[in-house]
Write a protein that holds these residues in place. Structure first.
Motif, PDB file in Angstrom:
ATOM      1  N   ALA A  67       0.971  -1.157   0.005  1.00 28.96           N
ATOM      2  CA  ALA A  67      -0.064  -0.030   0.109  1.00 28.96           C
ATOM      3  C   ALA A  67       0.990   1.341   0.135  1.00 28.96           C
ATOM      4  O   ALA A  67       0.673   2.121  -0.859  1.00 28.96           O
ATOM      5  N   GLY A  68       1.977   1.278   0.788  1.00 27.43           N
ATOM      6  CA  GLY A  68       2.951   2.141   0.725  1.00 27.43           C
ATOM      7  C   GLY A  68       3.548   2.725  -0.533  1.00 27.43           C
ATOM      8  O   GLY A  68       3.348   3.739  -0.845  1.00 27.43           O
ATOM      9  N   ILE A  69       3.940   1.440  -1.175  1.00 28.50           N
ATOM     10  CA  ILE A  69       4.322   1.763  -2.704  1.00 28.50           C
ATOM     11  C   ILE A  69       3.255   2.496  -3.702  1.00 28.50           C
ATOM     12  O   ILE A  69       3.569   3.214  -4.108  1.00 28.50           O
ATOM     13  N   GLY A  70       2.022   1.666  -3.408  1.00 25.80           N
ATOM     14  CA  GLY A  70       0.948   2.310  -4.280  1.00 25.80           C
ATOM     15  C   GLY A  70       0.518   3.874  -4.173  1.00 25.80           C
ATOM     16  O   GLY A  70       0.495   4.566  -5.113  1.00 25.80           O
ATOM     17  N   VAL A  71       0.671   4.275  -2.939  1.00 29.35           N
ATOM     18  CA  VAL A  71       0.061   5.389  -2.515  1.00 29.35           C
ATOM     19  C   VAL A  71       1.119   6.482  -2.954  1.00 29.35           C
ATOM     20  O   VAL A  71       0.986   7.477  -3.151  1.00 29.35           O
ATOM     21  N   PHE A  72       2.438   6.082  -2.617  1.00 24.73           N
ATOM     22  CA  PHE A  72       3.431   7.050  -2.825  1.00 24.73           C
ATOM     23  C   PHE A  72       3.653   7.274  -4.219  1.00 24.73           C
ATOM     24  O   PHE A  72       4.053   8.510  -4.830  1.00 24.73           O
ATOM     25  N   ALA A  73       3.466   6.114  -5.108  1.00 30.75           N
ATOM     26  CA  ALA A  73       3.677   6.349  -6.637  1.00 30.75           C
ATOM     27  C   ALA A  73       2.551   7.484  -6.917  1.00 30.75           C
ATOM     28  O   ALA A  73       2.841   8.010  -7.902  1.00 30.75           O
ATOM     29  N   ALA A  74       1.603   7.184  -6.392  1.00 27.62           N
ATOM     30  CA  ALA A  74       0.288   7.919  -6.889  1.00 27.62           C
ATOM     31  C   ALA A  74       0.573   9.336  -6.284  1.00 27.62           C
ATOM     32  O   ALA A  74       0.215  10.219  -7.119  1.00 27.62           O
ATOM     33  N   LEU A  75       1.260   9.762  -4.972  1.00 28.56           N
ATOM     34  CA  LEU A  75       1.421  10.944  -4.802  1.00 28.56           C
ATOM     35  C   LEU A  75       2.583  11.620  -5.785  1.00 28.56           C
ATOM     36  O   LEU A  75       2.613  12.820  -5.766  1.00 28.56           O
ATOM     37  N   GLY A  76       3.472  10.757  -6.256  1.00 27.91           N
ATOM     38  CA  GLY A  76       4.533  11.289  -6.937  1.00 27.91           C
ATOM     39  C   GLY A  76       4.114  11.883  -8.508  1.00 27.91           C
ATOM     40  O   GLY A  76       4.219  12.824  -8.951  1.00 27.91           O
ATOM     41  N   PHE A  77       3.020  10.985  -8.632  1.00 24.97           N
ATOM     42  CA  PHE A  77       2.085  11.485  -9.801  1.00 24.97           C
ATOM     43  C   PHE A  77       1.357  12.902  -9.777  1.00 24.97           C
ATOM     44  O   PHE A  77       1.448  13.694 -10.497  1.00 24.97           O
ATOM     45  N   MET A  78       0.633  13.022  -8.439  1.00 27.41           N
ATOM     46  CA  MET A  78       0.143  14.368  -8.122  1.00 27.41           C
ATOM     47  C   MET A  78       1.110  15.343  -8.131  1.00 27.41           C
ATOM     48  O   MET A  78       0.724  16.570  -8.610  1.00 27.41           O
ATOM     49  N   ALA A  79       2.279  15.133  -7.596  1.00 33.06           N
ATOM     50  CA  ALA A  79       3.382  16.066  -7.625  1.00 33.06           C
ATOM     51  C   ALA A  79       3.691  16.464  -9.132  1.00 33.06           C
ATOM     52  O   ALA A  79       3.914  17.735  -9.305  1.00 33.06           O
ATOM     53  N   PHE A  80       3.753  15.527 -10.115  1.00 33.33           N
ATOM     54  CA  PHE A  80       4.400  15.927 -11.211  1.00 33.33           C
ATOM     55  C   PHE A  80       3.112  16.547 -11.908  1.00 33.33           C
ATOM     56  O   PHE A  80       3.705  17.685 -12.580  1.00 33.33           O
ATOM     57  N   THR A  81       2.035  16.335 -11.816  1.00 32.95           N
ATOM     58  CA  THR A  81       0.965  16.940 -12.472  1.00 32.95           C
ATOM     59  C   THR A  81       0.793  18.501 -12.000  1.00 32.95           C
ATOM     60  O   THR A  81       0.511  19.585 -12.651  1.00 32.95           O
ATOM     61  N   ALA A  82       0.941  18.842 -10.484  1.00 34.82           N
ATOM     62  CA  ALA A  82       1.013  20.038  -9.810  1.00 34.82           C
ATOM     63  C   ALA A  82       2.254  20.609 -10.228  1.00 34.82           C
ATOM     64  O   ALA A  82       2.379  21.764  -9.901  1.00 34.82           O
ATOM     65  N   GLY A  83       3.450  20.016 -10.738  1.00 38.47           N
ATOM     66  CA  GLY A  83       4.663  20.674 -10.824  1.00 38.47           C
ATOM     67  C   GLY A  83       5.206  21.041  -9.503  1.00 38.47           C
ATOM     68  O   GLY A  83       5.869  22.097  -9.270  1.00 38.47           O
ATOM     69  N   THR A  84       5.154  20.256  -8.405  1.00 43.27           N
ATOM     70  CA  THR A  84       5.634  20.663  -7.020  1.00 43.27           C
ATOM     71  C   THR A  84       6.424  19.390  -6.571  1.00 43.27           C
ATOM     72  O   THR A  84       6.515  18.227  -7.369  1.00 43.27           O
ATOM     73  N   ALA A  85       7.270  19.650  -5.550  1.00 47.66           N
ATOM     74  CA  ALA A  85       7.732  18.325  -4.958  1.00 47.66           C
ATOM     75  C   ALA A  85       6.843  17.418  -4.028  1.00 47.66           C
ATOM     76  O   ALA A  85       5.730  18.105  -3.859  1.00 47.66           O
ATOM     77  N   VAL A  86       7.086  16.212  -3.953  1.00 52.57           N
ATOM     78  CA  VAL A  86       6.222  15.365  -3.401  1.00 52.57           C
ATOM     79  C   VAL A  86       5.828  15.919  -1.853  1.00 52.57           C
ATOM     80  O   VAL A  86       4.740  15.757  -1.553  1.00 52.57           O
ATOM     81  N   GLY A  87       6.693  16.168  -1.253  1.00 49.37           N
ATOM     82  CA  GLY A  87       6.601  16.818   0.092  1.00 49.37           C
ATOM     83  C   GLY A  87       5.537  17.729   0.181  1.00 49.37           C
ATOM     84  O   GLY A  87       5.032  17.794   1.499  1.00 49.37           O
ATOM     85  N   ASP A  88       5.113  18.232  -0.796  1.00 41.75           N
ATOM     86  CA  ASP A  88       4.264  19.490  -0.825  1.00 41.75           C
ATOM     87  C   ASP A  88       2.880  18.811  -1.302  1.00 41.75           C
ATOM     88  O   ASP A  88       1.943  19.713  -0.875  1.00 41.75           O
ATOM     89  N   VAL A  89       2.769  17.760  -1.599  1.00 42.90           N
ATOM     90  CA  VAL A  89       1.366  17.398  -1.793  1.00 42.90           C
ATOM     91  C   VAL A  89       0.874  16.350  -0.846  1.00 42.90           C
ATOM     92  O   VAL A  89      -0.309  15.813  -0.899  1.00 42.90           O
TER      93      VAL A  89
END
Ligand code: PHE
Ligand code: NA
Length: 498
Positions: free
Chosen positions: A271-293
């Motif tokens: 679950a950690g892997i899945g959720v963080f891959a998804a957060l990485g994607f969110m950061a990618f679309t928002a153009g921010t660092a993962v820590g910010d999303v």
């Protein structure tokens, strides 16, 4: 004359049901953000330490008590010693509190599964969640302004769950787990693999796994690891006591426990892997660092994933897989929570399965439907969750280990029982872990919890609100447990021999 006690028809069904109970909302939304906030990759060190030194040993303790004394939590503890019955009722009441709000999160997830297929999610998912969907009121209060969008799915959830409970251990609980758990695993693996192919996924995984070794010097990180393990393995809730009471006499208890514990942790890491891959994607679309999303807590699921649904390729499918997984994981945990209460009522009053499960589930559903699908339900849920975890589960676990290990000195006898048919044998190590390590760690965590909760009002909610629904609720659990202990046992329940 005895109320006939059902048994799981095979050990496999027991293991499935125990995994079904352990794998829950805690694995999918709680673990990823707890790990992230507490050192990322380095968190795995205290996590494993907590699993091996306290989680698994206390799981064995639950198994030993439930299996040796073959009863619901109050009856099993009562057979262990007269003075211990009250612990069982404490756990029953903790389960009552958890059940009334756990079902609500399942209902949200069910609605979000539906939204993933039907809704064009644009705009701000956070505003949608608390605004349009939950209609959360500005003021923290108790009100009965019902929110139909939550009420109806919650009602359906309860009807389905009551059906499973009435059907019993074999026809209801075993079957539900035999269907939902494999589905959950398949859905979740597809989701995780799919999430790895999202743009930005690697950055998310880096954020998750990059170890911050300094975090290991922080006692709070260790406390978080132990706290999470108790919740995640469902130990000290009465759940594993109840489920193991339905096991056949000759069962490899410790071997089963190991399978359950490692399956639960495996699911958590996945679950950690899945959720963080998804957060990485969110950061990618928002153009921010993962820590910010990274949105912590319940928000991680209900705020982060809608973005994936609307933005990612095959987003709708990912939404259905994710929220559907939450529903299945949640239902198998909810039935284990309810079973603790149903079994206790069955034993104490000598009622039949059907009578006890209706007499328990309907009032629980009623309270749940009355309090939570309202504009103020979220505040109540949040407060109950925070206080029942520390001052219900952890405090209950602490009192239980102190009483069983030191007051009654029952560990050598329970260790003999565990070793009787088991593949993994332990005695001295287990006794030391349960009687020394567990109380020290639990005491430390609770002390910290108490100190923070007493000095700052939880979440800045009004003092009266936290007083009534936080501290007051926790106090009511203890008082209620004492009162329930005083109710006489049915003559059908043999109090001395299982
Ligand atoms: N162990 C479950 C999880 O990880 C949580 C749970 C809580 C299960 C209460 C049953 C009862 O989500
Ligand atoms: Na879990």
């Amino acid at each position: 004359d005895l109320v006939r006690r059902e048994t799981f028809s095979t050990r496999k069904l027991f293991i499935l049901s125990a995994i079904g109970s352990a794998v829950g909302l805690g694995n999918i939304w709680r673990f990823p953000y707890i790990a992230y906030e507490n050192g990322g990759g380095a968190f795995l060190v205290p996590y494993l330490a907590a699993l091996l030194s306290a989680g698994i040993p206390l799981l064995f303790l639950d198994y030993a008590i439930g299996h040796k004394f073959r009863g619901s939590a109050p009856l099993a503890y009562r057979r262990l010693h007269r003075s211990a019955e009250v612990l069982g009722w404490w756990q029953v009441l903790v389960c009552f509190i958890i059940a009334i709000y756990y079902a609500v999160i399942i209902a949200w997830a069910a609605m979000y599964t539906w939204f993933s297929m039907t809704k064009a999610w644009g705009g701000d998912p956070g505003a949608f969640f608390t605004g349009e969907f939950l209609q959360v009121s500005e003021t923290v209060n108790v009100g009965f302004n019902f929110v139909p969008g939550v009420f109806w799915p919650l009602l359906i959830t309860w009807v389905a769950v009551i059906g499973i409970m009435v059907a019993g251990v074999n026809k209801g609980i075993s079957r539900a787990n035999a269907v939902f758990l494999p589905l959950l695993v398949v859905m979740f693996i597809i989701l995780v693999v799919q999430s790895l192919f999202l743009p930005g996924a690697i950055d998310g995984l880096n954020a998750f796994f990059t170890p911050n070794w300094e975090a290991l010097g922080n006692p709070g990180v260790w406390a978080a690891a132990y706290g999470h393990i108790f919740f995640s393995l469902s130990v000290a809730f009465g759940i594993m006591v109840t489920y193991s009471s339905y096991l056949k006499r000759k069962t490899d208890l410790t071997g089963s426990g190991m399978v359950v514990a490692f399956a639960n942790s495996g699911f958590e890491i996945l679950a950690g892997i899945g959720v963080f891959a998804a957060l990485g994607f969110m950061a990618f679309t928002a153009g921010t660092a993962v820590g910010d999303v990274a949105v912590p807590g319940i928000g991680l699921a209900f705020i982060a994933f809608p973005t994936i649904v609307s933005e990612a390729p095959l987003g709708a499918l990912m939404g259905v897989l994710f929220f559907g997984s939450l529903v299945f994981a949640g239902v198998t945990s909810l039935i284990s929570i309810l079973e603790v209460i149903v079994a206790a009522v069955q034993d104490k009053l000598g009622w039949s399965r059907v009578k006890a499960s209706l007499a328990v589930s309907i009032p629980v559903a009623f309270v749940s439907l009355l309090l939570f699908p309202t504009a103020t339900g979220l505040y109540l849920l949040d407060t109950f969750d925070a206080f029942v975890n520390s001052f219900g589960i952890l405090a209950g676990a602490l009192v239980a280990v102190i009483l069983v290990a030191w007051g009654l000195r029952k560990l050598p006898m329970l260790s003999d029982h565990l070793n009787k048919f088991s593949s993994v044998r332990m005695r001295t190590v287990w006794i030391v872990l349960v009687s020394v390590i567990a109380p020290v760690v639990l005491g430390y965590i609770l002390y910290n919890e108490f100190a923070t909760k007493i000095t700052e009002t939880y979440e800045g909610y009004p003092v009266w609100f936290v007083g009534v629904f936080g501290w007051g609720m926790a106090g009511a659990l203890v008082l209620g447990a004492i009162l329930l202990t005083l109710i006489p046992w049915s003559s059908k329940s043999k109090l001395n021999d299982p």
